[in-house]
Enzyme design. Structure first.
Site, PDB file in Angstrom:
ATOM      1  N   ASN B 405      47.207  33.868  36.577  1.00 52.12           N
ATOM      2  CA  ASN B 405      45.893  33.430  36.137  1.00 52.12           C
ATOM      3  C   ASN B 405      44.804  33.953  37.064  1.00 52.12           C
ATOM      4  O   ASN B 405      44.072  34.883  36.723  1.00 52.12           O
ATOM      5  CB  ASN B 405      45.866  31.895  36.056  1.00 52.12           C
ATOM      6  CG  ASN B 405      44.585  31.379  35.428  1.00 52.12           C
ATOM      7  OD1 ASN B 405      43.620  32.107  35.259  1.00 52.12           O
ATOM      8  ND2 ASN B 405      44.569  30.114  35.075  1.00 52.12           N
ATOM      9  N   ASP B 406      44.744  33.410  38.260  1.00 52.33           N
ATOM     10  CA  ASP B 406      43.651  33.778  39.161  1.00 52.33           C
ATOM     11  C   ASP B 406      43.659  35.262  39.527  1.00 52.33           C
ATOM     12  O   ASP B 406      42.605  35.845  39.770  1.00 52.33           O
ATOM     13  CB  ASP B 406      43.718  32.931  40.439  1.00 52.33           C
ATOM     14  CG  ASP B 406      43.546  31.455  40.112  1.00 52.33           C
ATOM     15  OD1 ASP B 406      42.828  31.151  39.155  1.00 52.33           O
ATOM     16  OD2 ASP B 406      44.147  30.626  40.815  1.00 52.33           O
ATOM     17  N   VAL B 407      44.849  35.875  39.567  1.00 53.76           N
ATOM     18  CA  VAL B 407      44.914  37.280  39.993  1.00 53.76           C
ATOM     19  C   VAL B 407      44.391  38.239  38.930  1.00 53.76           C
ATOM     20  O   VAL B 407      44.282  39.435  39.171  1.00 53.76           O
ATOM     21  CB  VAL B 407      46.347  37.708  40.410  1.00 53.76           C
ATOM     22  CG1 VAL B 407      46.806  36.896  41.594  1.00 53.76           C
ATOM     23  CG2 VAL B 407      47.319  37.606  39.259  1.00 53.76           C
ATOM     24  N   VAL B 408      44.063  37.729  37.720  1.00 54.28           N
ATOM     25  CA  VAL B 408      43.442  38.580  36.699  1.00 54.28           C
ATOM     26  C   VAL B 408      42.085  38.024  36.277  1.00 54.28           C
ATOM     27  O   VAL B 408      41.557  38.387  35.237  1.00 54.28           O
ATOM     28  CB  VAL B 408      44.343  38.737  35.442  1.00 54.28           C
ATOM     29  CG1 VAL B 408      45.575  39.558  35.774  1.00 54.28           C
ATOM     30  CG2 VAL B 408      44.734  37.398  34.852  1.00 54.28           C
ATOM     31  N   ASN B 409      41.527  37.131  37.075  1.00 46.78           N
ATOM     32  CA  ASN B 409      40.270  36.498  36.687  1.00 46.78           C
ATOM     33  C   ASN B 409      39.073  37.384  37.035  1.00 46.78           C
ATOM     34  O   ASN B 409      38.777  37.588  38.212  1.00 46.78           O
ATOM     35  CB  ASN B 409      40.137  35.143  37.391  1.00 46.78           C
ATOM     36  CG  ASN B 409      39.010  34.314  36.823  1.00 46.78           C
ATOM     37  OD1 ASN B 409      38.132  34.844  36.138  1.00 46.78           O
ATOM     38  ND2 ASN B 409      39.048  33.017  37.101  1.00 46.78           N
TER      39      ASN B 409
END
Lengths: 104, 479
Positions: B405-409
């Site tokens: 999630n966060d690593v592609v935000n």
């Protein structure tokens, strides 16, 4: 200030070793690829099990004529240290074997 | 072995003494050489074995040749006890190392780290009474070895509990202050022991109290840290164990222990810095733990969530040329690594180029995704690092985000109010199509809204990752 200088002189060898080892450690590890992060960590972890030598010295020169808490704690330190060393190297080897097998 | 070779500073030394020190030198060099080889893929396995050989050598010569201050060697009875203890540790360590599933690797690394820390703390604890009152240097290293070893032990046990899902994250704002007070107390008490003129034998109560403080601090220090911050904490604890071992090395003036310990300390520190950089955060920030929340301040067209049918997803994937899979912790939780490899092999057979994009902090320990996918037989040349895959992202037909999630935000690029602003991410938003596999619409660990989910090119595939991917595989097979 004088005290610091005195401390430095008394322990100069130790301080030299620390400074140089830090440098060597940084040089040796830098640029490690991400694929090796886990094995590097567990391999390094196993090396930190070098504390086992302390355990051997402790238990090796322990007085066995009386049964003491210290002896038990020493043996415990040895067991923990060995777990760290043997388990660490074994699991790193297993991980790296897995990486190798996949290389075509 | 007992022949006197000469005298140094008025003390006689024997052939055995000299051989022992020589073996420590060789062991220390083997550690350096092993670690050097460990940082290159082709030589890593050999490096590990060389380091292990160095350890074996140092253990053997210590047992055979070590003498105490009076020149007495280790007696046979003591050797039996040592061998028994080593035997027990070795058998347990070996069995766990061989039996553990690769998915349990983060837990195992934490456990072994805990045992190393415990051993260091115990050695420091037991050597303390032998220190000479007023010898600041040796009491200093003993106290430091004890504190750092104990923190590494209890901290790693908590980290293990978290990775295994047994311990939750407890994060209250006031905990930061409690921890600072606790840290000050521990260090202050340590300083008191160091400067106290009392002989150590009379200070046994103090050293046990210090042990208790340190253990509690270790628990409290790791307690608030969790989720995406785990890789930082694990590598930090790893470096602590090394430093603790080095401190114990000073107690014995043992250069192999000092060098080995400091090497591990610096290696762990480098990994910690790498992990922090990958999150664009400072170490202090991770430890104090101000992550999470916020970020939604930026008012933005939310758009709608668009779901995708399995059959449509199957068609889309089959007729693509280039697919990139972005795995995250969710992949590990769902144990979907084998089925995802089946999917990639299937698509590969249809002429689709499939690669994996690995973010440095994906998962719960450094390199977590690499180990997980290697277990599922994914060739490691298909695992591409973030910086290498990002320039190619606009040419990618489909990005499949699995449990990340966060690593592609994209908020990391364009939302200065977001807590992850400035963090390097995998540029999934640049691909032509994006499929996101998620269990539900929950936010990521950091609790940050991810606008990638609302992107026009994005389609959501809800459900358990393993389940969704196996359905997808059978759908593609039936086409």
């Amino acid at each position: 200030m004088e005290q610091i200088l005195q401390f430095f002189f008394e322990y100069k060898e130790a301080i030299f070793i620390i400074a140089l080892s830090v440098f060597v450690g940084i040089e040796v590890i830098s640029n490690v690829p991400a694929v090796l992060h886990t094995p590097l960590m567990s391999g390094a972890n196993a090396i930190s099990g070098v504390i086992i030598i302390g355990g051997i010295i402790l238990v090796g020169h322990a007085d066995l004529s009386s049964f003491s808490l210290n002896l038990i704690l020493g043996i415990l330190a040895l067991i923990f240290g060995t777990l760290n060393v043997v388990g660490g190297f074994a699991v790193t080897d297993r991980m790296l074997e897995m990486f190798k097998k996949k290389k075509k | 072995m007992d022949n006197v070779l000469g005298t140094l500073n008025g003390i006689e030394f024997t052939i055995g003494d000299s051989l022992l020190e020589l073996s420590y030198l060789i062991a220390a060099l083997l550690f350096v050489y092993g670690l050097k080889l460990l940082s290159h893929p082709e030589t890593a396995r050999r490096g590990n074995l060389w380091a292990a050989a160095g350890m074996g050598l140092a253990m053997f010569t210590t047992i055979v040749l070590h003498k105490d201050a009076n020149g007495t060697g280790i007696s046979l009875t003591n050797i039996w006890i040592i061998m028994a203890a080593i035997g027990v540790g070795a058998v347990i360590g070996w069995i766990i190392a061989r039996k553990i599933k690769m998915t349990g690797m983060p837990q195992l690394v934490s456990i072994y780290n805990a045992t190393g820390g415990a051993a260091s703390a115990l050695v420091a604890l037991l050597e303390y009474p032998n220190a000479i009152a007023g010898d600041v240097g040796s009491i200093l290293v003993t106290v430091l070895g004890l504190i750092i070893g104990a923190v590494a032990f209890s901290g790693s046990m908590i980290a293990y509990g978290k990775l295994d899902g047994k311990v939750g994250d407890i994060m209250k704002p006031f905990m930061t202050y409690i921890n600072l007070v606790l840290l000050a107390l521990t260090l202050g008490f340590g300083a008191y022991i160091i400067i106290s003129p009392n002989p150590p034998v009379e200070m046994i109560w103090a050293i046990y109290t210090l042990l208790a403080f340190s253990l509690v601090y270790g628990v409290m220090f790791v307690m608030p840290i969790g989720g995406a911050d785990m890789p930082v904490v694990i590598s930090l604890l790893n470096s602590f164990t090394g430093i603790a071992a080095a401190m114990a090395g000073f107690i014995y003036s043992n250069q192999a222990m000092i060098l080995g310990g400091i090497l591990v300390g610096s290696a762990g520190t480098i990994l910690t810095i790498l992990m922090c950089k990958a999150m664009n955060r400072s170490l202090i920030n991770v430890i104090i733990g101000s992550f999470g929340g916020g970020g939604a301040a930026l008012d933005r067209e939310q758009g709608n969530i668009k779901e995708i049918m399995l059959s449509d997803a199957a068609v889309l994937l089959t007729y693509s040329q280039k697919i990139v899979i972005v795995p995250g912790y969710g992949l590990a939780v769902a144990q979907a690594q084998h089925i995802v490899h089946e999917l990639d092999a299937l698509l590969n057979g249809k002429g689709v180029d499939v690669k994996y994009a690995i973010h440095p902090v994906a998962g719960r320990m450094p390199g977590h995704m690499n180990v997980l996918l290697a277990e599922a037989d994914v060739p490691y040349e298909n695992l591409v690092e973030m910086d290498d895959i990002n320039p190619d992202m606009p040419n990618v037909d489909v990005v499949i985000v699995i449990g990340a999630n966060d690593v592609v935000n994209p908020a990391a690029y364009d939302d200065p109010t977001s807590p992850i602003y400035g963090m390097p991410i995998i540029d999934a938003h640049l691909a032509k199509n994006i499929i996101i596999m998620k269990r539900g619409m929950g936010k990521g660990y950091a609790g940050i809204e991810n606008f990638l989910f609302f992107d026009d090119k994005t389609r959501m595939l809800f459900g358990d990752a393993k389940d969704s991917i196996s359905k997808l595989v059978s759908e593609i097979k039936s086409m």
